[in-house]
Design a protein around this motif. Structure first.
Motif, PDB file in Angstrom:
ATOM      1  N   THR A  75       0.844  -1.165  -0.079  1.00  0.00           N
ATOM      2  CA  THR A  75       0.011  -0.044   0.049  1.00  0.00           C
ATOM      3  C   THR A  75       0.887   1.143  -0.135  1.00  0.00           C
ATOM      4  O   THR A  75       1.985   1.375   0.413  1.00  0.00           O
ATOM      5  N   GLU A  76       0.039   2.316  -0.505  1.00  0.00           N
ATOM      6  CA  GLU A  76       0.968   3.653  -0.460  1.00  0.00           C
ATOM      7  C   GLU A  76       1.361   4.024   1.064  1.00  0.00           C
ATOM      8  O   GLU A  76       2.376   4.691   1.202  1.00  0.00           O
ATOM      9  N   ALA A  77       0.333   3.725   1.811  1.00  0.00           N
ATOM     10  CA  ALA A  77       0.661   4.523   3.129  1.00  0.00           C
ATOM     11  C   ALA A  77       1.815   3.551   3.785  1.00  0.00           C
ATOM     12  O   ALA A  77       2.640   4.066   4.592  1.00  0.00           O
ATOM     13  N   ALA A  78       1.891   2.390   3.542  1.00  0.00           N
ATOM     14  CA  ALA A  78       3.148   1.505   4.175  1.00  0.00           C
ATOM     15  C   ALA A  78       4.408   2.028   3.310  1.00  0.00           C
ATOM     16  O   ALA A  78       5.577   2.150   4.053  1.00  0.00           O
ATOM     17  N   CYS A  79       4.264   2.442   2.197  1.00  0.00           N
ATOM     18  CA  CYS A  79       5.462   2.759   1.452  1.00  0.00           C
ATOM     19  C   CYS A  79       5.775   4.089   2.010  1.00  0.00           C
ATOM     20  O   CYS A  79       7.095   4.450   2.357  1.00  0.00           O
ATOM     21  N   LEU A  80       5.110   5.223   2.276  1.00  0.00           N
ATOM     22  CA  LEU A  80       5.245   6.638   2.743  1.00  0.00           C
ATOM     23  C   LEU A  80       5.859   6.374   4.159  1.00  0.00           C
ATOM     24  O   LEU A  80       6.651   7.034   4.740  1.00  0.00           O
ATOM     25  N   SER A  81       5.298   5.354   4.970  1.00  0.00           N
ATOM     26  CA  SER A  81       5.823   5.050   6.439  1.00  0.00           C
ATOM     27  C   SER A  81       7.238   4.671   6.477  1.00  0.00           C
ATOM     28  O   SER A  81       7.994   4.971   6.962  1.00  0.00           O
ATOM     29  N   ASP A  82       7.672   4.029   5.659  1.00  0.00           N
ATOM     30  CA  ASP A  82       8.883   3.173   5.145  1.00  0.00           C
ATOM     31  C   ASP A  82       9.773   4.444   5.045  1.00  0.00           C
ATOM     32  O   ASP A  82      10.938   4.678   5.466  1.00  0.00           O
ATOM     33  N   LEU A  83       9.473   5.414   3.977  1.00  0.00           N
ATOM     34  CA  LEU A  83      10.243   6.406   3.539  1.00  0.00           C
ATOM     35  C   LEU A  83      10.496   7.272   4.740  1.00  0.00           C
ATOM     36  O   LEU A  83      11.566   7.899   4.736  1.00  0.00           O
ATOM     37  N   ARG A  84       9.450   7.735   5.538  1.00  0.00           N
ATOM     38  CA  ARG A  84       9.774   8.578   6.786  1.00  0.00           C
ATOM     39  C   ARG A  84      10.544   8.097   7.727  1.00  0.00           C
ATOM     40  O   ARG A  84      11.437   8.791   8.229  1.00  0.00           O
ATOM     41  N   SER A  85      10.630   6.583   7.880  1.00  0.00           N
ATOM     42  CA  SER A  85      11.657   5.935   8.735  1.00  0.00           C
ATOM     43  C   SER A  85      12.826   6.096   8.421  1.00  0.00           C
ATOM     44  O   SER A  85      13.986   6.184   9.031  1.00  0.00           O
ATOM     45  N   SER A  86      12.913   5.991   6.826  1.00  0.00           N
ATOM     46  CA  SER A  86      14.031   6.281   6.282  1.00  0.00           C
ATOM     47  C   SER A  86      15.058   7.486   6.757  1.00  0.00           C
ATOM     48  O   SER A  86      16.055   7.577   6.964  1.00  0.00           O
ATOM     49  N   LEU A  87      14.092   8.602   6.484  1.00  0.00           N
ATOM     50  CA  LEU A  87      14.772   9.830   6.714  1.00  0.00           C
ATOM     51  C   LEU A  87      14.710  10.123   8.235  1.00  0.00           C
ATOM     52  O   LEU A  87      15.754  10.921   8.443  1.00  0.00           O
ATOM     53  N   ILE A  88      14.288   9.551   8.966  1.00  0.00           N
ATOM     54  CA  ILE A  88      14.446   9.805  10.497  1.00  0.00           C
ATOM     55  C   ILE A  88      15.640   9.074  10.955  1.00  0.00           C
ATOM     56  O   ILE A  88      16.505   9.580  11.599  1.00  0.00           O
ATOM     57  N   SER A  89      16.085   7.920  10.132  1.00  0.00           N
ATOM     58  CA  SER A  89      17.447   7.281  10.610  1.00  0.00           C
ATOM     59  C   SER A  89      18.592   8.010   9.805  1.00  0.00           C
ATOM     60  O   SER A  89      19.732   8.046  10.448  1.00  0.00           O
ATOM     61  N   ASN A  90      18.148   8.504   8.743  1.00  0.00           N
ATOM     62  CA  ASN A  90      19.222   9.315   7.908  1.00  0.00           C
ATOM     63  C   ASN A  90      18.577  10.642   6.993  1.00  0.00           C
ATOM     64  O   ASN A  90      18.194  10.341   5.947  1.00  0.00           O
ATOM     65  N   PRO A  91      18.256  11.946   7.626  1.00  0.00           N
ATOM     66  CA  PRO A  91      17.722  12.824   7.178  1.00  0.00           C
ATOM     67  C   PRO A  91      18.225  13.188   5.442  1.00  0.00           C
ATOM     68  O   PRO A  91      17.672  14.076   4.882  1.00  0.00           O
ATOM     69  N   ARG A  92      19.488  12.757   5.495  1.00  0.00           N
ATOM     70  CA  ARG A  92      20.178  13.204   4.223  1.00  0.00           C
ATOM     71  C   ARG A  92      20.194  12.097   3.172  1.00  0.00           C
ATOM     72  O   ARG A  92      21.112  12.046   2.173  1.00  0.00           O
ATOM     73  N   ASN A  93      19.263  11.136   3.315  1.00  0.00           N
ATOM     74  CA  ASN A  93      19.257  10.225   2.529  1.00  0.00           C
ATOM     75  C   ASN A  93      18.770  10.771   0.990  1.00  0.00           C
ATOM     76  O   ASN A  93      17.235  10.619   0.767  1.00  0.00           O
ATOM     77  N   SER A  94      19.305  11.087  -0.054  1.00  0.00           N
ATOM     78  CA  SER A  94      18.755  11.743  -1.286  1.00  0.00           C
ATOM     79  C   SER A  94      17.913  10.669  -1.905  1.00  0.00           C
ATOM     80  O   SER A  94      16.974  10.967  -2.623  1.00  0.00           O
ATOM     81  N   ASP A  95      18.231   9.282  -1.888  1.00  0.00           N
ATOM     82  CA  ASP A  95      17.328   8.320  -2.517  1.00  0.00           C
ATOM     83  C   ASP A  95      15.964   8.412  -2.094  1.00  0.00           C
ATOM     84  O   ASP A  95      14.935   8.406  -2.574  1.00  0.00           O
ATOM     85  N   ALA A  96      15.681   8.341  -0.778  1.00  0.00           N
ATOM     86  CA  ALA A  96      14.323   8.395  -0.035  1.00  0.00           C
ATOM     87  C   ALA A  96      13.711   9.708  -0.356  1.00  0.00           C
ATOM     88  O   ALA A  96      12.509   9.929  -0.669  1.00  0.00           O
ATOM     89  N   LEU A  97      14.366  10.952  -0.181  1.00  0.00           N
ATOM     90  CA  LEU A  97      13.941  12.366  -0.754  1.00  0.00           C
ATOM     91  C   LEU A  97      13.424  12.209  -2.144  1.00  0.00           C
ATOM     92  O   LEU A  97      12.391  12.667  -2.200  1.00  0.00           O
ATOM     93  N   PHE A  98      14.302  11.798  -2.830  1.00  0.00           N
ATOM     94  CA  PHE A  98      13.595  11.894  -4.448  1.00  0.00           C
ATOM     95  C   PHE A  98      12.615  10.861  -4.685  1.00  0.00           C
ATOM     96  O   PHE A  98      11.610  10.909  -5.458  1.00  0.00           O
ATOM     97  N   ARG A  99      12.474   9.606  -3.872  1.00  0.00           N
ATOM     98  CA  ARG A  99      11.300   8.747  -4.144  1.00  0.00           C
ATOM     99  C   ARG A  99      10.020   9.541  -3.597  1.00  0.00           C
ATOM    100  O   ARG A  99       9.097   9.111  -4.210  1.00  0.00           O
TER     101      ARG A  99
END
Length: 597
Positions: free
Chosen positions: A530-554
């Motif tokens: 689901t999109e909700a689960a996808c967005l949740s993982d991307l936010r968790s990704s940025l919490i671990s590393n706010p400078r993750n360009s891949d997650a930001l671009f996604r």
């Protein structure tokens, strides 16, 4: 008085009898009627006359022929053979012994003895200046090929007019190799021919070995040069010129430990020698012992505070130590005297690139270097590095074009291949990139960066099976390497192994570093239903590393797909800020800005 016929007959019989028994002179020639009269012996002149060589079969192997030159009449033939041999040998001890013997000669000193003494004295002065030797050059009345050759050497030229009639006339012009003066290709060819001629006369000469080592060093064949210098060093390790030359050869062969062992020993005996301080500093620098290298350079600057070479070398050491503040100060001092030196321009570029982060200024400096030194490999590599970072041409060329000449001469230059690979990858020239990454991937000790690039390129070309097989092998060999783990996960996902990928990601999440966790969440977002689960993982990704360009671009892609351009630009601007030199991101942001207007 009239002689009777009977008396003449008796006299003839008596003479024949004496001749038969060999009593009369010349009777041997008459008895041996088959023999011809011997020609009168002609004395040979004192000039050099080539004699035939005698072939002698070796006692150990009858198939091996030893060519033994016969004695020749030479300009020095009337001098004691052992004295001439001592000069030809050329070692300091043999030359000095020969010169002493010439002084002890009884009677008036002949012209050829003076010439030989002149030759020996010049060999000592030119080849072995460190040896404690005091000898005046004798006055020579007439110029000879030997003295003429040495006069040419003193002026930095090779004399090709000696005639090569003996060992000394062949080898003396080659003393021009001892000086640091550059030699033309023609001169080097003539030196090689002179060596071949000299070897016809003798091969057991210290002088010949020393000059041969210098010859091959000049040609850049350090392996051959090492053969001669090693032989010399074993027998004459106490001679400064030989030991220093051997250390320099070892340095050129990148045998830094051996080079430092010899050079440090020499420095202990000659602590104020600028040449040795320079050599030891270079070797210590190559060994990455920057503190020791700086110590040697500092000792040199104590003696000569304004020595530009040592000043620039210290700046180079400080750049390697990341002490940019002091390095810049030294570079500024150097630039007041010379701002076009190749090493200076390279160091200035590195400071601007790595410390000031001013890519525009770094590009300008390296382009100046390339204008002045278009074939300089370090300048080309540094320009290629900038081009691969910016994805833009430097001096009108992309990174792969800048290193093309380097790779043509040295196809195995890994640094050049990496820069070319980066450039081709960014310009999406996947097939050309694959050819390089494939070559790098099969080499020993493959870096994790190469693994990552090869996997990505294989996936772009649809070579999913190769990407999966290669990454799995790399993962099994280095399961702790985060970049290799990431490549393996990427290949698993691309290969459709969703469940296996999820199991691996979930097993790694708990004990991973923040940066690795950020990547794992980012990759897991592609596997969510689901999109909700996808967005949740991307936010968790940025919490671990706010400078993750891949997650930001996604996140930019997701919101752009939903026509939520403001949120899309919010994330895209962060991507641009993290990648200011990436032209692709800048263009996307410019397009989005126009869309929002």
């Amino acid at each position: 008085m009239k002689i009777s016929e009977s008396f003449l007959l008796k006299l003839l019989v008596f003479s024949l009898t004496l001749t038969f028994f060999g009593i009369l002179p010349g009777s041997q020639e008459l008895n041996a009627a088959s023999k011809k009269k011997k020609p009168k012996k002609v004395e040979q002149p004192v000039e050099i006359v080539a004699e035939p060589q005698v072939e002698v079969l070796s006692s150990e192997n009858s198939a091996t022929k030893l060519v033994v030159p016969k004695k020749r009449n030479t300009y020095f033939s009337k001098i004691n053979e052992s004295i001439v041999d001592g000069i030809e040998n050329g070692s300091p001890s043999s030359v000095m012994q020969a010169l002493n013997s010439l002084k002890k000669t009884e009677g008036e000193v002949t012209e050829n003895e003076k010439v030989l003494a002149y030759v020996g004295t010049e060999i000592m002065n030119i080849c072995w200046p460190s040896v404690n030797f005091s000898g005046d050059l004798p006055e020579i009345e007439n110029q000879t090929p030997y003295t003429g050759a040495l006069d040419f050497v003193r002026r930095g030229f090779f004399d090709s007019s000696t005639g090569n009639v003996d060992f000394l006339s062949s080898i003396l012009p080659c003393l021009v190799l001892v000086s640091g003066d550059p030699l033309s290709e023609t001169d080097m060819t003539q030196v090689g021919a002179a060596f071949e001629k000299a070897q016809e006369y003798r091969t057991d000469s210290v002088l010949m070995d020393y000059l041969s080592g210098l010859y091959y060093r000049r040609k850049g064949d350090f392996e051959k040069a090492s053969v001669f210098f090693e032989k010399l060093y074993v027998q004459n390790s106490g001679i400064y010129e030989i030991a220093k030359g051997y250390a320099e050869i070892k340095y050129s062969l990148k045998d830094y430990d051996s080079a430092f062992q010899i050079s440090s020993m020499l420095l202990s005996k000659n602590p104020s020698s600028l040449d040795l301080l320079r050599l030891n500093a270079r070797i210590a620098f190559a060994l990455k012992n920057y503190d020791m290298a700086e110590e040697f350079v500092g000792r040199g600057l104590q003696q000569m505070p304004n020595n530009l070479e040592f000043l620039l070398f210290r700046a180079k050491i400080l750049v390697e130590k990341n002490d940019y503040i002091h390095a810049v100060s030294l570079l500024d001092m150097y630039a007041r005297q010379n701002d076009t030196n190749a090493e200076y321009l390279l160091l200035r570029t590195r400071v601007q690139l790595d410390w000031s982060k001013n890519i525009s200024l770094a590009t300008e400096t390296i382009e100046k270097a390339l204008t002045l030194y278009p074939e300089n490999q370090e300048a080309l590599l540094l320009a290629a590095r900038i081009a691969s970072i910016t994805d833009a041409p430097v001096a009108g060329k992309y990174a792969d074009e800048l290193v093309a000449g380097i790779l043509e001469k040295n196809p195995d230059n890994v640094t050049a291949q990496i820069y070319a690979l980066n450039a081709l990858e960014k310009r999406e020239m996947w097939q050309n990139a694959y050819e390089i990454s494939k070559k790098l991937s099969v080499s020993e000790n493959v870096s994790s960066d190469v693994v990552s690039k090869h996997v990505e390129i294989c996936l772009q070309l649809g070579k999913t099976g190769e990407a999966l097989e290669f990454s799995q092998k790399a993962y099994e060999q280095n399961p702790q390497d985060e970049m290799i783990v990431q490549s393996y996960i990427l290949a698993q996902i691309a290969g459709g192994n969703k469940n296996q990928s999820l199991v691996l990601i979930n097993s790694l999440l708990e004990n991973s570093t923040p940066k690795m966790k950020s990547y794992l969440y980012y990759r897991r977002s592609f596997l969510q239903a689901t999109e909700a689960a996808c967005l949740s993982d991307l936010r968790s990704s940025l919490i671990s590393n706010p400078r993750n360009s891949d997650a930001l671009f996604r996140l930019y892609e997701i919101y752009y797909g939903k026509d939520d351009y403001k949120k899309a630009q919010y994330y895209l601007k962060q991507v641009v800020a993290l990648n200011p030199n990436d032209s692709t991101f800048r263009k996307l942001n410019e397009s989005l800005t126009k869309l929002l207007q």
